[in-house]
Scaffold this active site. Structure first.
Site, PDB file in Angstrom:
ATOM      1  N   ALA A   1       1.019  -1.115   0.092  1.00 17.82           N
ATOM      2  CA  ALA A   1      -0.084  -0.151  -0.066  1.00 17.82           C
ATOM      3  C   ALA A   1       0.846   1.220   0.038  1.00 17.82           C
ATOM      4  O   ALA A   1       1.924   1.330   0.706  1.00 17.82           O
ATOM      5  CB  ALA A   1      -0.930  -0.038   1.273  1.00 17.82           C
TER       6      ALA A   1
ATOM      7  N   GLY B   1      -4.795   9.893   0.525  1.00 15.77           N
ATOM      8  CA  GLY B   1      -5.803  10.706   0.832  1.00 15.77           C
ATOM      9  C   GLY B   1      -5.855  12.037   0.422  1.00 15.77           C
ATOM     10  O   GLY B   1      -6.942  12.771   0.096  1.00 15.77           O
ATOM     11  N   GLU B   2      -4.769  12.661   0.186  1.00 16.96           N
ATOM     12  CA  GLU B   2      -4.605  14.096  -0.269  1.00 16.96           C
ATOM     13  C   GLU B   2      -4.838  14.170  -1.838  1.00 16.96           C
ATOM     14  O   GLU B   2      -5.398  15.026  -2.343  1.00 16.96           O
ATOM     15  CB  GLU B   2      -3.122  14.639  -0.060  1.00 16.96           C
TER      16      GLU B   2
END
Lengths: 156, 780, 295
Positions: free
Chosen positions: B734, B738-739
């Site tokens: 991973a 998010g941003e």
């Protein structure tokens, strides 16, 4: 400041409390009575996080004076749950990942509850309109709308 | 790897119940009893002035006031990357709303009334309200002592100017690159300031007790960084790190605004002055707008050269950042953007100047996207114009130049493997790029816009994450990390990672919110790095626990270690199918021997992650030589807009975003980031923007006039596409995302407006008004 | 944010008691829904020395329709207006206006009378009341008086209500003829916003219309010049075009943080055109349903 004695029903409980007329309903609930689900997000009625129900209708508790609720019934999110069990609409919000930070959740759920009481089968547009006074900065709203739509169809 | 049971599943959030019950405790929900004191801040009415005198005598005497504190009482500097500000303005104020003094009283109302009695005498100085003035001839110098400030080694401030940092990137031969080009296109793009608008405002409560310990409860993305900065700033008062404890309950939205230290320093410093009593500082919505971090404005001059076949040969970019009064955090935004301003393209000849400029506006800082949202508006608008003028399809043009694994980055190191091409193709397919949209409503025009995005976590090379994982008697787990729950759902993700390794179901795992005394170190919950960095620490802690279990079972029971594996909360052995030992039978008590003695004991896993390969050191003139970024997350996005040609009003029938997350630990949470982040970005381009008056005062510090989207302002459809090219050093492959979901929003809209109407709007926001009036002017 | 001002609170049981109390203070304020008043007290925009909570006066909570006259009591909220079957059937454009006021949690509390007493230029209630030639019912120590809506608004936040007086309600005589209406409101986005410009059209048979604008001048504007131009003419492109030119001389928008003068002016033309078409189509029975913004 001259204090006033008020009596009202809070989440099924009879409350008698002496307060200053300057105190808002939000301040009384949070600071005097320890009911913390209504939040202060903007303090001027724009954001909806302070939403509570007054005689069954949602209001901005930051724009209501505590003295005004004398003789009325105030319901917060704490009061819509029976025996500490989540309501089906709350469950639908969990199932649909409808909240991220959760700060807007109490107000949002109360607004949804009021909508569903007035209109048990709202369409998407009606849901959007009914929630438009409750700001959420995290979710983009669609998971919230999905939860209500799913609820109206009887769950997942 | 065998089949995954938890990772990759859309497990229901483990913090869902407490949140929908309204029982999640946020900073203002914590009770401190009747001894709690309240602080009201006295603020500067001027954008730039010298403080001549502060008279606190009247305020001090006001009944109910406990103490009045000014800068002289706590004359200490603080800052994350550069020490350029004091707890309170000391001799000079640099923005409207800056803290000058605090009145501490028994109740909030008294504090507020008494604060009005503090009289401050100022000598007003000329204010610098834009970058042009700041960089012009003989500007007022906002920080005359800039040359003496301490800062991280990768900043390059210019003493006696308003330039706080200048990131230069040089690669190849820029003149040769432009000479090789068939088309060289230059333009300027402008992005204003924006506000995070988490629905919860900032708040902090400090308590300095009689064991000489400072505890600060904060609404923060950065508990350990705060502890460090508090301890560092307040060390003259005798504090050391061991004495400082930061506790963070649930945070009601962060988006970068609650990273680092802003107003929390006030609660920490004030607590030191009222020993024994907790003191609370709670920001109003207006203060939230003007005295936390704002997203910095930027003016970007872009010059791009390409050959007829669409090969980009050179890029020059000059970025002037309006970083505000203090840049202790914001300068790193400028730094990160400078390093990556090429966007996700392979460009051999590059010249980038990313310049951090002091102004007398509120301090700039991190906001979801950390500089990338800001520069991508210009860059991806420009890429579109370039392709149009070259007569190439904008998606093809992007695809041709899209960066792939192994390509050389502008600062010399190699690009990580990624799924950018896959993202481009999937988005193009989903949005039906090759179908020209037509409106059946003559009042409306329809257009499509496309953009690529990338972003690396902007972090110091030694930003570390740690995890403790404690087994309990019943085989359940408490995971202690200091990542912060700001809505993204890290608790669920961390639990899924541990569950996968230890075969413990999620309902038997709690992930605890940060308390720096109890939970181990985490740098900050920023940079979209938690899933990757903290997740890796949790993975390692789980593996550590598992290895302890195997060691113990081998040692106590003589089982062959190599044959052991975990399944369904038990240790099992490939060699002995009938062997199964439940965790609950030994993870605390150990394993009993026939003689009544025990082996082992409580299993506590520990994991740590730090990207040991990263380095921020490089040649200041070219940025060559280091490895400042650990990796990039890339993706593509597209949108369909329907625009009313008379009113300029925009409707969004569909938006698509594909992001290469490496591995989606929880696909539903990934989708949540896409729908939320895209809307946050869409709002910045369609209607949000901060407005200042001619004296530098923010005039829309409320939701009546800083409009953030409502449930009525969302796209009709948002499609989120997950691409998974694994990140080798991430947990289960991973990486963060998010941003990234906010970053492409501005250019996809700008490009769709151009596509629909043939008008290129080069400054944000692109409001209905801008569109309508631009069209009207064009008609004439 | 605590309220720092001091004020007394009264909740009189009769109108007479309210009027008596009003005379006893220097700066009393009437508290109905409070959505404007409490916010303004918090922010120091207003500083009353006493609040008269009139929510004990049951008579003021009523919506009544008698002899062709609608009366909206001072305590009637926007939600009540939206939900009223009477309003929906006889004055659907009032429903349309009420639905565009803020959002549910505000509308449950805010009153139409409060809206016109605050009299901020961006209020939603102004244009519709102007178009209907509403009358404001006022009572004071010297008795009752009726104020025509044309004489009510004196400027931003200024009305002809005198010290010691209270508004008891708004009366509207239903037009003799069958009519339809349309309210078009300009906001910065689809969600709740304060109007940057608004237009209200009442369409009546034989090509007679009434037109009022909001938020494009210090007070709502009843556009009688436009009405004169349009009335008696069939609504065609030529007359609409002429009317749009006349709008430029009818409204006086300013540039502020919410919109520029130029855009407001432009939008007045666009909104007028869409509004009048929607209203006349509604009159003809084939217009868009009420409740949806035409822009």
């Amino acid at each position: 400041m001259k204090k006033k004695m008020i009596n009202f029903n809070l989440n099924g409980r009879k409350i008698a409390v002496e307060i200053e007329p300057q105190l808002t309903l939000l301040e009384m609930l949070r600071d005097r009575l320890g009911v913390k689900s209504p939040k202060c997000g903007c303090d001027r009625g724009d954001c909806g996080t302070c939403t509570v129900m007054l005689d069954g209708r949602t209001v901005r508790s930051c724009l209501v004076l505590a003295v005004e609720v004398d003789g009325l019934t105030v319901t917060t999110l704490e009061g819509i749950m029976k025996d500490d069990k989540l309501t089906p609409i709350q469950q639908a919000f969990i199932d649909n990942n409808s909240f991220q930070c959760g700060f807007c959740a109490p107000g949002m759920i109360l607004s949804a509850t009021e909508l569903l009481k007035k209109n048990p089968k709202p369409n998407k547009e009606e849901i959007q309109e009914a929630l438009s006074g409750n700001l959420c900065r995290c979710t983009g709203y669609s998971p919230i709308i999905d939860a209500i739509l799913e609820f109206t169809k009887g769950g997942k | 790897m065998s089949e995954l049971k938890f990772v990759g599943q859309s497990c229901v959030r483990i913090d869902g119940k407490v949140k929908v019950a309204g029982a999640a405790q946020f900073i203002d929900d914590l009770d401190f009893g009747p001894n709690l004191l309240y602080a009201e801040i006295v603020e500067s009415p001027h954008a730039h002035a010298l403080i001549k005198k502060i008279d606190i005598s009247k305020a001090e005497k006001y009944p109910g006031v406990v103490k009045v504190v000014t800068g002289k009482d706590v004359p200490f500097k603080f800052g994350l990357y550069m020490h350029d500000r004091y707890v309170f303005a000391l001799d000079r104020v640099r923005f409207v709303g800056e803290q000058v003094a605090a009145v501490i009283a028994r109740d909030a109302r008294t504090a507020k009334l008494a604060a009005k009695l503090v009289k401050v005498e100022y000598e007003v100085l000329p204010a610098v309200l834009d970058v042009d003035t700041a960089l012009g001839k003989n500007p007022p110098i906002i920080h005359p002592d800039l040359g003496k400030y301490t800062h991280v080694p990768w900043f390059f401030p210019k003493a006696d100017t308003n330039i706080a940092h200048w990131r230069k990137v040089r690669a190849g031969d820029i003149n040769k690159g432009f000479a090789e080009a068939d088309l060289v296109l230059e333009d300027t793009y402008t992005v204003p300031r924006y506000a995070h608008c988490a629905i919860e405002t900032h708040g902090a409560i400090g308590l300095y007790d009689f064991s000489d310990r400072l505890t600060v409860w904060t609404a923060s993305q950065s508990p350990h960084t705060q502890r460090h900065l508090f301890a560092e700033a307040l060390s003259p008062l005798g504090l050391s790190h061991k004495d400082v404890r930061v506790i963070t309950p649930f945070v009601g939205g962060g988006f970068g605004g609650k990273a680092g230290v802003s107003m929390e320093i006030l609660a920490a410093a004030l607590a030191m002055k009222v020993k024994g009593s907790p003191v609370k500082v709670l920001w109003s919505r207006a203060q939230e707008f003007y005295n936390t971090y704002q997203r910095q404005g930027v003016v970007a001059k872009i010059k791009l050269g390409a050959k007829k076949d669409g090969t980009i040969t050179a890029m020059e970019q000059i970025l002037h950042w309006d970083a505000g009064a203090y840049v202790e955090y914001g300068a790193n935004v400028v730094n990160a953007a400078g390093l990556s301003a090429t966007g996700p393209y392979r460009i051999p000849n590059v010249s980038i100047d990313s310049i951090c400029v002091y102004t007398n506006l509120p301090p700039g800082g991190p906001y979801r996207g950390f500089g990338y949202s800001e520069f991508l508006f210009g860059l991806e608008s420009h890429i579109n114009e370039m392709s149009r003028q070259l007569g190439l399809d904008p998606v093809e043009f992007r695809r041709k130049n899209a960066i792939v694994g192994g390509d050389k980055l502008a600062y010399g190191s190699k690009m990580n493997d990624n799924g950018l091409l896959e993202a481009i193709d999937k988005v193009a397919e989903e949005i039906e790029w090759h179908k020209k949209p037509v409106s059946n409503n003559p009042k409306k025009a329809i257009g499509k816009g496309f953009a690529l995005f990338w972003k690396a976590p902007a972090m110091p090379p030694n930003a570390a994450s740690t995890a403790f994982l404690k087994f309990n008697e019943d085989g359940s787990l408490n995971i202690l990390v200091s990542a912060m729950e700001i809505g993204q759902g890290y608790q669920t993700v961390m639990a899924q990672i541990a569950a996968e390794i230890l075969t413990v179901p999620l309902n038997k795992i709690r992930v605890e919110l940060p308390d720096t005394d109890r939970n181990p170190y985490e740098w900050q919950t920023v940079a979209s790095h938690i899933t990757w960095g903290c997740g890796k620490a949790v993975e390692r802690a789980a593996i550590d626990a598992r290895e302890q279990i195997f060691d113990l079972v081998e040692r106590a029971l003589g089982k062959k270690r190599d044959s052991l594996y975990l399944d369904d909360q038990k240790v099992k052995s490939h060699a002995e199918p009938e062997f199964a030992l439940s965790f609950k039978d030994f993870v605390i008590s150990g394993i009993g021997k026939p003689d009544g003695t025990y082996r082992g004991g409580p299993i506590v896993g520990r994991g740590m992650f730090m990207p040991e390969f990263a380095s921020a050191l490089s040649d200041p003139e070219t940025s060559q030589g280091g490895k400042p970024n650990v990796h990039y997350t890339v993706g593509a996005s597209a949108i369909i807009l329907e625009i009313d040609k008379k009113t300029g009003k925009v409707k969004i029938p569909k938006a698509v975003l594909a992001v290469d997350v490496g591995k989606a630990i929880n696909p539903e949470l990934v989708k949540g980031q896409v729908t939320g982040g895209l809307l946050q970005g869409i709002a910045t381009v369609l209607y949000e923007d901060m407005r200042f008056d001619k004296n530098g005062k923010l005039i829309n510090a409320n939701f009546s006039d800083y409009k953030i989207p409502t449930a009525m302002d969302i796209p009709d459809e948002v499609v989120s596409i997950i691409v998974e090219v694994p990140q080798p050093d991430g947990p289960f492959g991973a990486r963060g995302m998010g941003e990234h979901t906010m970053i492409p929003a501005a250019p996809i809209i700008a490009n769709a407006v151009e596509n629909a109407l043939g008008i290129r709007i080069k400054s944000m926001p692109i409001t209905a008004e801008r569109i309508a009036l631009t069209l009207k002017a064009k008609e004439k | 944010m605590p309220i720092t001002q001091d004020f007394e609170y009264h909740k009189p049981a009769t109108l007479a008691a309210v009027i008596k109390l009003l005379g006893q203070y220097k700066k009393p304020a009437i508290l109905a829904g409070g959505t404007d008043l409490i916010a303004e007290i918090k922010e120091g925009v207003t500083a009353p020395d006493a609040l008269m909570d009139i929510k004990g006066l049951a008579d003021l909570k009523k919506i009544e329709f008698k002899n062709g006259k609608l009366t909206i009591g001072s305590l009637v909220t926007f939600s009540q207006l939206i939900e009223s079957k009477l309003i929906q059937s006889k004055f659907p454009v009032i429903t349309e206006v009420a639905k565009m006021v803020a959002s549910v949690g505000i509308r449950n509390r805010a009153t139409m009378v409060g809206n016109i007493c605050s009299a901020v230029p961006c209020m939603d209630s102004g244009p519709v009341l102007c178009a209907y030639d509403a009358v404001i019912n006022v009572k004071g120590a010297k008795g009752a008086r009726k104020i025509a809506i044309d004489k009510w608004f004196l400027g931003p936040r200024k009305t002809s209500l005198k010290k010691g007086e209270i508004v008891t309600g708004i009366s509207i005589a239903i037009p003799d003829k069958k009519h339809a209406g349309c309210y078009v409101k300009l906001g910065r986005y689809s969600g709740e916003d304060l109007a940057q410009a608004s237009v209200l059209i009442l369409a009546m048979p034989n090509d007679t219309d009434r037109i009022a604008f909001g938020s494009v001048g210090p007070t709502p504007i009843r556009a009688r010049n436009l009405e004169k131009l349009l009335n008696g003419h069939k609504l065609d492109e030529a007359i609409i075009s002429e009317a749009k030119q006349l709008i430029l001389k009818t409204v006086f928008p300013i540039t502020d943080i919410r919109a520029t003068k130029e855009y407001r002016m432009h939008m007045c033309q666009v909104m007028f055109e869409r509004g009048i078409k929607a209203a006349s189509n509604r009159l003809a029975g084939d217009g868009p349903p009420y409740g949806h913004n035409q822009i």
